[in-house]
Design a protein around this motif. Structure first.
Motif, PDB file in Angstrom:
ATOM      1  N   GLN A   1      -0.132   2.234   4.391  1.00  0.00           N
ATOM      2  CA  GLN A   1      -1.577   2.001   4.513  1.00  0.00           C
ATOM      3  C   GLN A   1      -1.899   0.514   4.460  1.00  0.00           C
ATOM      4  OE1 GLN A   1      -3.796   4.381   1.716  1.00  0.00           O
ATOM      5  NE2 GLN A   1      -3.110   6.324   2.612  1.00  0.00           N
ATOM      6  N   ASP A   2      -0.907  -0.324   4.180  1.00  0.00           N
ATOM      7  CA  ASP A   2      -1.151  -1.771   4.228  1.00  0.00           C
ATOM      8  C   ASP A   2      -1.085  -2.310   5.652  1.00  0.00           C
ATOM      9  OD1 ASP A   2       1.528  -1.893   4.915  1.00  0.00           O
ATOM     10  OD2 ASP A   2       2.186  -2.867   3.061  1.00  0.00           O
ATOM     11  N   SER A   3      -0.986  -1.392   6.648  1.00  0.00           N
ATOM     12  CA  SER A   3      -1.041  -1.681   8.091  1.00  0.00           C
ATOM     13  C   SER A   3       0.264  -2.222   8.662  1.00  0.00           C
ATOM     14  CB  SER A   3      -2.185  -2.655   8.438  1.00  0.00           C
ATOM     15  OG  SER A   3      -1.849  -3.988   8.112  1.00  0.00           O
ATOM     16  N   THR A   4       1.355  -2.217   7.877  1.00  0.00           N
ATOM     17  CA  THR A   4       2.598  -2.810   8.376  1.00  0.00           C
ATOM     18  C   THR A   4       3.677  -1.764   8.616  1.00  0.00           C
ATOM     19  OG1 THR A   4       3.482  -3.218   6.160  1.00  0.00           O
ATOM     20  CG2 THR A   4       2.157  -4.976   7.157  1.00  0.00           C
ATOM     21  N   LEU A   5       4.547  -2.085   9.588  1.00  0.00           N
ATOM     22  CA  LEU A   5       5.817  -1.393   9.799  1.00  0.00           C
ATOM     23  C   LEU A   5       6.900  -2.319   9.264  1.00  0.00           C
ATOM     24  CD1 LEU A   5       7.791   0.694  11.181  1.00  0.00           C
ATOM     25  CD2 LEU A   5       7.594  -0.748  13.240  1.00  0.00           C
TER      26      LEU A   5
ATOM     27  N   CYS B   1       4.741   4.346  16.087  1.00  0.00           N
ATOM     28  CA  CYS B   1       3.876   4.393  14.901  1.00  0.00           C
ATOM     29  C   CYS B   1       2.485   4.872  15.297  1.00  0.00           C
ATOM     30  CB  CYS B   1       3.744   3.011  14.254  1.00  0.00           C
ATOM     31  SG  CYS B   1       5.312   2.237  13.837  1.00  0.00           S
ATOM     32  N   SER B   2       1.888   5.700  14.455  1.00  0.00           N
ATOM     33  CA  SER B   2       0.500   6.115  14.651  1.00  0.00           C
ATOM     34  C   SER B   2      -0.390   5.341  13.697  1.00  0.00           C
ATOM     35  CB  SER B   2       0.350   7.620  14.410  1.00  0.00           C
ATOM     36  OG  SER B   2       0.805   7.985  13.120  1.00  0.00           O
ATOM     37  N   SER B   3      -1.618   5.089  14.127  1.00  0.00           N
ATOM     38  CA  SER B   3      -2.488   4.194  13.362  1.00  0.00           C
ATOM     39  C   SER B   3      -3.892   4.766  13.224  1.00  0.00           C
ATOM     40  CB  SER B   3      -2.564   2.824  14.046  1.00  0.00           C
ATOM     41  OG  SER B   3      -3.512   1.990  13.412  1.00  0.00           O
ATOM     42  N   TRP B   4      -4.534   4.347  12.145  1.00  0.00           N
ATOM     43  CA  TRP B   4      -5.938   4.722  11.929  1.00  0.00           C
ATOM     44  C   TRP B   4      -6.879   4.010  12.899  1.00  0.00           C
ATOM     45  CZ3 TRP B   4      -6.923   4.950   5.882  1.00  0.00           C
ATOM     46  CH2 TRP B   4      -6.176   6.016   5.353  1.00  0.00           C
TER      47      TRP B   4
ATOM     48  N   GLY C   1       0.829  -1.193   0.000  1.00  0.00           N
ATOM     49  CA  GLY C   1       0.000   0.000   0.000  1.00  0.00           C
ATOM     50  C   GLY C   1       0.865   1.244   0.000  1.00  0.00           C
ATOM     51  N   ALA C   2       0.215   2.395  -0.091  1.00  0.00           N
ATOM     52  CA  ALA C   2       0.950   3.655  -0.105  1.00  0.00           C
ATOM     53  C   ALA C   2       1.769   3.811   1.167  1.00  0.00           C
ATOM     54  CB  ALA C   2      -0.028   4.827  -0.241  1.00  0.00           C
ATOM     55  N   ILE C   3       2.983   4.321   1.013  1.00  0.00           N
ATOM     56  CA  ILE C   3       3.879   4.520   2.159  1.00  0.00           C
ATOM     57  C   ILE C   3       3.495   5.817   2.860  1.00  0.00           C
ATOM     58  CG2 ILE C   3       6.282   4.923   2.834  1.00  0.00           C
ATOM     59  CD1 ILE C   3       7.025   3.069   0.454  1.00  0.00           C
TER      60      ILE C   3
ATOM     61  N   PHE D   1       0.462  -4.358  13.544  1.00  0.00           N
ATOM     62  CA  PHE D   1      -0.131  -4.130  14.865  1.00  0.00           C
ATOM     63  C   PHE D   1      -1.638  -4.340  14.852  1.00  0.00           C
ATOM     64  CE2 PHE D   1       3.605  -1.252  14.593  1.00  0.00           C
ATOM     65  CZ  PHE D   1       4.399  -1.882  15.539  1.00  0.00           C
ATOM     66  N   SER D   2      -2.282  -4.060  13.709  1.00  0.00           N
ATOM     67  CA  SER D   2      -3.720  -4.263  13.549  1.00  0.00           C
ATOM     68  C   SER D   2      -3.993  -4.334  12.058  1.00  0.00           C
ATOM     69  CB  SER D   2      -4.506  -3.109  14.180  1.00  0.00           C
ATOM     70  OG  SER D   2      -4.387  -1.927  13.394  1.00  0.00           O
TER      71      SER D   2
END
Length: 920
Positions: A654-658, A693-696, A633-635, A674-675
């Motif tokens: 946006q693919d939810s990964t670090l 990391c910040s998350s949606w 996903g988009a970085i 993380f989720s």
């Protein structure tokens, strides 16, 4: 003196022997036509003589200019005429015995003689009933000339000024309507005509009616009278600047410049209605090949603040934008008195007492005089004013310039110079009178800060009279600290560009062009002038009595006008570098708050101001050094441990990964989830042991690099967390829940145990917050919302300093300049906007072809990532793109830059990270 030099050049090029000029006319008078003729007179009452010359018909006078300069020019005011006729129609005077065809007789009570031997001097007056006889070369024109003279004679004898003006205007408009533009004057037969209308060419104190033609290649002006030449031509491809002007308090003017920095324009036109003016502006702007878009006051302010233009240049630009023009003496550029010491033998520019207080108008510099003026002001009925005269007017301009512009002074004062004791005799006396005089509040003009000292010298050897003390008025007396006129100007320039003035000039700008010009702020600053001097002070388009309108307009033009107001909030200070050797005003120590370095590391990395400046100077030489697709996903974020020397790169997506990527092996080393919600940003804490990391999913995650696991989770928001910052154990988190929260991190007692977080402050917004950033000193925070507003916060007190509606649409990114003086932001609307942090004023607005999602900047140059995937290098001060660098195949979404600003990593919607190096 630019307009004087220009006029002299034109005279040398066109009519080097001609003595006539429009300055021989009265104010608001028009020159209609001329005829070659002889002036016939009786010498010694016996011999009839003829003098060859030109008879000029004007709206308020008849002027005869002899060909030989030994004879004076004769000016006969029509209001003083008794009778105008053809001699053959009269049989009452022996003087006309044997009259020939083509003769015109004028019987007048008064006439004026001037320029005998081409000497500029006060007019001589011929009083008493006198007959003037002229014989036209073309006898057949006598009837037409007499018809015109009789019309103008009737107009000049009307009782009321308004009626006179109305009749003269009707005659003028009729003549213009009957006069077609000569298309044979077009430079090329293939030119396409776009518009044609009536207008007047404006020069100091006079206007010249005619016709304007605009084609696809040229601007033409054809004077009704053919003066100074049959057609004035301006090639559109040579035009550099065009300005709409307010002329006589009405929006009718248009000024055209073919140079970038010349104070005097190539042509100034006054149209008869605003629509014609606007149409001319539109056609010129549309068809110009090299037209430079009008700069705003804010864009010049940014250049001035950052030292790209001088104090002198900035004041010139402000005057220009405020409708001040050297072609309009009622709106001549105004400059401040700077120096207050005109008695010392040496001028010390390091002493504050050397300078005038720039926070006060001239009228408020003397406390005792001000108290008297305020007493009168309080007792005055509405509309009230503190000062009965202005700080700039045609009379004041020519007071300073009389030695180089004597004809202008004679024009303004009906053929006379001022009384010798009231002339510009001494710099010190003039300053003293401005401090003590009951009605003298004048400021200076640009010439005091230029390089031409001729206005201080009586080089023309004018007879300006003697003072009551018997002193001949000659050169201007200079202060003791000036060795000569050139030295005086040089020291005046030095004073204007001094550190003291640079630190205080904004205060004077507030008075003249800014928020203290009008209203309650003007009252508080003792800066209130007569209401007629202000834009909008009177509506000349209203149905007022014509006579009242003429009197009012005359009063306005002679009294002077306040500049157009440019700023409505306090003007920012100029940025004064503390260390002159550095072009930037800040230290690199604060350029990367996430990665503080030790002195030893700083030396190893060569983190100096010079290396950073060098890197930004070579930002256009970026080349791709590698690219890798590591996400699905988009970085959204990039973080690099300082100690890793960019060998390990952490990215969120946006693919939810670090993900942890090795730049050395070009291998993906770790992927952490993380989720199932997108991650929005990341940073590395000091010590390089933890990634945040910040998350949606509303949470903030702490990942231990050493233990390769999630260490902590902060559940701090009610909606997606959009951006995070960190400094000194404080976490700043922005969220779509319309808040920015400040957390104090309390370290764990034992290694491996969880941290505790204490909420210190909650910065509330009206809408979702999309981005935040800290300044270099970590005292200010900027937040940008989804509705386009920018807020600047003092994080030491958790208080808001400014809230500004900057953008239409989401704010994508915002960052302070290294010196914290300015904040740059960009948004979905495609604009870059620079905000002055001190005042909250948006001082620059620059539009790009497409939205820019992320950027880095050094206060002067921007490196931005665009929606198309390019990297763009911008000159923010010049307001232009200086380099386009091909990059991603989709939007550039995030950017990381090392402390030396020489190495960049970008991430994009194409799921790639790209490594960039500068090629020297």
């Amino acid at each position: 003196m630019a307009f004087i030099r220009k006029r002299r050049q034109e005279q040398q090029q066109l009519y080097s022997k001609e003595r006539f000029s429009l300055l021989l006319l009265n104010l608001e008078e028009y020159y209609f036509e001329q005829h070659t003729a002889n002036y016939i007179f009786n010498k010694d009452g016996r011999e009839r003589r003829k003098i060859r010359g030109s008879l000029k018909i004007c709206s308020k006078s008849v002027i005869f200019e002899p060909d030989e300069i030994s004879h004076p020019i004769i000016k006969i005011p029509l209001r003083d005429c008794i009778k105008i006729e053809a001699p053959e129609d009269s049989d009452t005077n022996d003087f006309y015995a044997g009259a020939l065809p083509g003769q015109i007789s004028i019987l007048s009570n008064q006439a004026f003689l001037t320029k005998e031997q081409n000497v500029i001097a006060p007019f001589k007056m011929e009083r008493g009933k006198t007959e003037y006889l002229f014989q036209l070369d073309v006898a057949g024109k006598v009837d037409d000339v007499l018809h015109t003279l009789h019309q103008l004679y009737r107009a000049s004898h009307l009782d009321k000024l308004g009626d006179q003006a109305a009749m003269i205007t009707a005659i003028l408009q009729s003549r213009l309507a009957r006069t077609p533009f000569d298309k044979n004057r077009f430079q090329n037969v293939s030119e396409t005509l776009h518009m044609e209308c009536k207008a007047e060419m404006v020069t100091p104190l006079v206007t010249n009616p005619g016709l304007v033609c605009i084609t696809d290649a040229n601007l033409y002006f054809q004077p009704l009278n053919g003066y100074p030449k049959p057609v004035v031509q301006v090639m559109l491809h040579s035009v550099r600047r065009i300005y709409k002007r307010r002329h006589g308090l009405l929006p009718l003017g248009l000024e055209v410049f073919c140079t970038e920095n010349n104070l005097c324009s190539d042509i100034y036109l006054k149209f008869y209605n605003t629509q014609d003016r606007d149409n001319a502006y539109f056609f010129m702007a549309t068809y110009l090949e090299n037209h430079v878009t009008e700069h705003t006051a804010e864009s010049y302010m940014l250049q001035w603040q950052r030292g790209h233009i001088s104090n002198y240049q900035y004041l010139l630009h402000l005057n220009n934008l405020a409708d001040r023009s050297c072609n309009d003496l009622s709106q001549y550029p105004v400059f401040p008195w700077i120096i207050a010491d005109y008695s010392s033998s040496e001028l010390d520019l390091t002493k504050p007492e050397t300078f005038r207080d720039l926070s006060k108008p001239v009228g408020a510099l003397n406390k005792e005089r001000l108290e008297r003026l305020l007493i009168r002001y309080r007792e005055m009925p509405e509309p009230k004013f503190m000062y009965g005269s202005h700080y700039s007017s045609p009379g004041y301009v020519l007071f300073y310039l009389v030695r180089v512009a004597p004809e202008y002074m004679l024009c303004l004062q009906n053929g006379k110079f001022d009384h010798p004791d009231r002339m510009f005799n001494s710099i010190a006396e003039t300053w003293k009178n401005c401090l003590d005089g009951a009605t003298d509040f004048k400021e200076l003009i640009p010439e005091f800060y230029e390089n031409d000292s001729s206005f201080l010298l009586n080089s023309l050897k004018l007879d300006l009279g003697k003072t009551q003390g018997g002193k001949i008025v000659d050169n201007v007396e200079l202060p003791p600290w000036a060795s000569d006129a050139d030295d005086f100007l040089q020291k005046s320039q030095d004073a204007l560009e001094s550190q003291y003035v640079s630190e205080h000039l904004h205060e004077w700008i507030d008075l003249v062009f800014g928020y203290k010009q009008k209203g309650n702020e003007a009252i508080a600053a003792q800066n209130v002038f007569h209401p007629l001097t202000y834009e909008g002070g009177v509506d000349l388009n209203s149905n007022m009595d014509p006579n009242e309108r003429v009197a009012l307009l005359t009063q306005i033009l002679e009294f002077g006008q306040t500049p157009k107001q440019l700023f409505t909030i306090p003007h920012p200070r100029r940025i004064i570098p503390k260390f002159k050797s550095f072009p930037r005003a800040s230290s690199h120590d604060f350029s990367m708050p996430e990665s503080p370095v030790s002195p030893g590391e700083e030396s190893f990395e060569d983190l100096t101001e010079e290396s950073i400046t060098l890197a930004w100077n070579h930002m256009t030489r970026l080349k791709i050094d590698g690219q890798h697709k590591i996400h699905r996903g988009a970085i959204t974020g990039i973080a690099v441990p300082y100690s890793s020397n960019q060998s390990s790169i952490f990215t969120t997506s946006q693919d939810s990964t670090l993900k942890m990527f090795s730049a050395e092996s070009k291998m993906l080393q770790r992927s952490i989830s993380f989720s199932n919600m997108a991650l929005s940003s990341c940073l590395i804490l000091p010590g390089d042991t933890t990634v945040v990391c910040s998350s949606w999913d509303n949470n903030i995650y702490f990942y231990s690099i050493a233990f390769a696991r999630r260490q902590d989770t902060l559940m701090g928001h009610d909606d997606a967390v959009s951006k995070i910052c960190w400094h000194n154990d404080r976490l700043y988190s922005a969220s779509w829940d319309s808040t920015v929260k400040v957390w104090q991190c309390i370290p764990a007692d034992l290694l491996g145990t969880k941290k505790r977080f204490e909420l210190l402050a909650e910065l509330e917004h009206d809408v979702s917050v999309n981005t935040i950033n800290l300044n270099a000193a970590y005292t200010l925070l900027a937040s940008g919302t989804k509705e386009g507003s920018i807020s600047i916060w003092d994080v030491t007190t958790a208080s808001i300093l400014h809230q500004l509606p900057c953008h239409s649409g989401t704010v994508s990114d915002a960052a302070f300049s290294p010196d914290s003086r300015h904040l740059l932001s960009t948004g979905e609307d495609g604009y870059f906007k620079v905000t002055d942090v001190q005042t909250g004023m948006i001082i620059s607005s620059m539009r790009s072809e497409e939205p820019q999602r992320c950027f880095k900047w050094d206060g002067n140059t921007i490196l931005s990532g665009s929606q198309s995937g390019e990297l763009l290098v911008w000159d923010i001060v010049g307001g232009k793109i200086i380099e386009r660098i091909a990059g991603h195949s989709g939007t550039v979404t995030c950017m990381w830059m090392n402390e030396r600003c020489s190495s960049i990593i970008t991430g994009g919607e194409d799921r790639q990270i790209m490594f960039w190096k500068q090629q020297y």
